[in-house]
Design a protein around this motif. Structure first.
Motif, PDB file in Angstrom:
ATOM      1  N   ARG A  72     -31.806 -65.987 -79.193  1.00 23.58           N
ATOM      2  CA  ARG A  72     -33.164 -65.967 -78.661  1.00 23.58           C
ATOM      3  C   ARG A  72     -33.848 -67.299 -78.904  1.00 23.58           C
ATOM      4  N   SER A 107     -37.652 -68.923 -78.974  1.00 28.94           N
ATOM      5  CA  SER A 107     -39.055 -68.540 -79.075  1.00 28.94           C
ATOM      6  C   SER A 107     -39.880 -69.234 -77.997  1.00 28.94           C
ATOM      7  N   PRO A 108     -41.002 -68.647 -77.587  1.00 24.33           N
ATOM      8  CA  PRO A 108     -41.865 -69.270 -76.567  1.00 24.33           C
ATOM      9  C   PRO A 108     -42.332 -70.656 -76.976  1.00 24.33           C
ATOM     10  N   LYS A 109     -42.644 -70.844 -78.273  1.00 20.00           N
ATOM     11  CA  LYS A 109     -43.119 -72.144 -78.714  1.00 20.00           C
ATOM     12  C   LYS A 109     -42.024 -73.196 -78.570  1.00 20.00           C
ATOM     13  N   SER A 110     -40.823 -72.848 -78.995  1.00 16.88           N
ATOM     14  CA  SER A 110     -39.700 -73.779 -78.866  1.00 16.88           C
ATOM     15  C   SER A 110     -39.411 -74.077 -77.398  1.00 16.88           C
ATOM     16  N   PHE A 111     -39.464 -73.044 -76.556  1.00 14.41           N
ATOM     17  CA  PHE A 111     -39.227 -73.234 -75.106  1.00 14.41           C
ATOM     18  C   PHE A 111     -40.265 -74.178 -74.505  1.00 14.41           C
ATOM     19  N   ASP A 112     -41.533 -74.010 -74.903  1.00 14.87           N
ATOM     20  CA  ASP A 112     -42.588 -74.866 -74.368  1.00 14.87           C
ATOM     21  C   ASP A 112     -42.394 -76.315 -74.793  1.00 14.87           C
ATOM     22  N   ASN A 117     -34.039 -70.296 -70.113  1.00 16.57           N
ATOM     23  CA  ASN A 117     -34.632 -69.010 -69.733  1.00 16.57           C
ATOM     24  C   ASN A 117     -33.726 -67.842 -70.091  1.00 16.57           C
ATOM     25  N   ARG A 156     -34.078 -66.576 -73.719  1.00 21.30           N
ATOM     26  CA  ARG A 156     -35.385 -66.092 -74.173  1.00 21.30           C
ATOM     27  C   ARG A 156     -35.403 -64.569 -74.221  1.00 21.30           C
ATOM     28  N   PRO A 163     -35.466 -60.802 -75.762  1.00 20.67           N
ATOM     29  CA  PRO A 163     -36.248 -60.257 -76.888  1.00 20.67           C
ATOM     30  C   PRO A 163     -35.400 -59.820 -78.069  1.00 20.67           C
ATOM     31  N   ASN A 221     -38.009 -72.688 -83.958  1.00 23.24           N
ATOM     32  CA  ASN A 221     -37.164 -71.562 -83.538  1.00 23.24           C
ATOM     33  C   ASN A 221     -36.235 -71.060 -84.638  1.00 23.24           C
TER      34      ASN A 221
END
Length: 442
Positions: A3, A5-10, A38, A41, A43, A76
């Motif tokens: 997985r 995380s949204p922060k790492s992806f951003d 993507n 990501r 859950p 992450n």
């Protein structure tokens, strides 16, 4: 499934967008990387490690900013991951010799170890992991280049990517595909599971792309040859001077057009060939139709001239009989009929109309000569009959002056109807002279 995380992806997406903005040519690689990120990501599953994040990026962006990768990894990384890594390294360091032995490419050693002590096969797993990731990434790139190609250079680059993918697939141990390295995946996290079906599908995809690339390259070569042949043929046609040279050039031109037809329509070159074929056929029909019409018109004009020449020759040195004049008219009719076959849209139409007017005028002159001959012969026949009647009248007893004068005057009038240039004109003139002398003696 690991997985992200949204922060790492951003963090990663921001850096990728910055690179694409500075260098738009990186768009294809950026799309692939964003697609991979993507997918991770989910859950549920383990967090990606720094090395895994780096591997997702560096095949497309070898110079990706390592500070951004560190920042994304810190955002992450799950708690306790470093302990697992250090513990695994310590175990491997203590069993260096054993690890080297069990990682030899020998199924009789690896298979038992994979069942009892799979952690000892960590170097093999690392190699498999690397080659697997490289193979999948390169297959994706090759698939993008081949199936979305806009030029032959895309297929050439796709061919290189497919060869590289094949190289990494060859390094995967086929006999070991059924073993899932749980210990390795627990330590570092895995986004893959080696299966024989997955391996076979990748190989089949690479094989199909290689076949497609080979077909595209052959089609491109055929298109290049056809285009060159068209250029040579059109140049030869434009430089041709005589009708024979034009006909030869037309044959070569048609053969060049025919070279465009067999190029497979499913290929990129085949689609280009379809467009060029439509244009080439249109140009060919326009040019060849003009030449063919002119050749046909010239042929009919030449045929008409043959009959006209024969008619003119036979009309010389008159007088001629009615039958002879009729034959001359028939020759003019044949010449006129040939010219009438030339349609209004034929390039030779104006020339044909000029000759047609001339030939019709000549025919009318011959018709007049024929009519003069007919009238003169008829008048001569009538004059001969009147001369017989004159002689019968003079042989009778005591003919009156009036009857003799009327009869001889009728003879003279009839003889004067004979036209000059006819077959009976000479005889008529001789009889006319005698008849006038006779009348003067009455």
């Amino acid at each position: 499934m690991a997985r992200l995380s949204p922060k790492s992806f951003d963090i990663l997406l921001t850096e990728i967008n910055r690179r694409v903005k500075e260098n738009p040519i990186d768009r294809i690689g950026a799309d692939l990387v964003v697609s991979r990120l993507n997918k991770r990501r989910s859950p549920s599953g383990d967090f990606l490690t720094r090395s895994e994040i780096e591997e997702l990026l560096t095949d497309q962006f070898p110079d990706f900013n390592p500070k951004v990768i560190d920042q994304a990894a810190r955002a992450n990384r799950p708690p306790g991951a470093l302990k697992k890594i250090f513990w695994g390294g310590a175990v491997l360091g203590g069993l260096g010799g054993v690890v080297w032995l069990v990682n030899l490419p020998l199924p009789m050693i690896r298979q038992p170890v994979a069942r009892t002590a799979p952690l000892l096969l960590l170097p093999s797993y690392i190699s498999m992991d690397y080659n697997y990731r490289q193979a999948i990434a390169l297959v994706e790139q090759a698939d993008q280049l081949v199936n979305r190609a806009t030029a032959i250079t895309d297929f050439e680059l796709g061919s290189e990517k497919a060869l590289q993918a094949q190289h990494h697939l060859d390094k995967l141990p086929v006999w070991f595909l059924g073993y899932y390295p749980k210990a390795y995946c627990n330590l570092l996290g895995c986004t893959w599971r080696f299966t024989f079906d997955e391996y076979q599908n990748a190989r089949k995809l690479v094989g199909r792309m290689e076949a497609q690339i080979f077909q595209e390259q052959n089609a491109y070569q055929a298109l290049q040859e056809a285009q060159q042949a068209l250029q040579v043929a059109t140049a030869q046609y434009n430089q041709a001077q005589s009708a024979a040279d034009k006909e030869t050039a037309i044959i070569v031109w048609q053969q060049a057009i025919d070279q465009l037809r067999p190029i497979p329509q499913a290929t990129l070159s085949g689609k280009n060939a379809r467009q060029q074929l439509t244009t080439a056929e249109r140009d060919f029909q326009q040019q060849v139709g003009f030449v063919a019409g002119r050749l046909q018109g010239n042929t009919l004009i030449e045929a008409a001239q043959i009959f006209a020449s024969k008619a003119a020759n036979e009309a010389q040195n008159p007088p001629h009989s009615q039958l002879h004049w009729q034959q001359v008219i028939e020759h003019w009719d044949e010449a006129i009929k040939r010219l009438q076959q030339i349609n209004q849209d034929n390039p030779s139409y104006l020339e044909a109309q000029t000759k047609l007017a001339q030939y019709r005028s000549n025919r009318r002159q011959i018709e007049q000569r024929l009519q003069d001959e007919r009238d003169s012969v008829a008048a001569m026949d009538r004059a001969r009959q009147l001369i017989v009647e004159w002689r019968q009248l003079t042989a009778s007893s005591n003919p009156s002056f009036a009857s003799l004068n009327n009869k001889i005057s009728e003879v003279i009038y009839t003889l004067e109807l004979v036209r000059p240039g006819t077959t009976v004109n000479a005889e008529a003139q001789e009889l006319l002279q005698k008849a006038r002398h006779t009348r003067s003696q009455l």
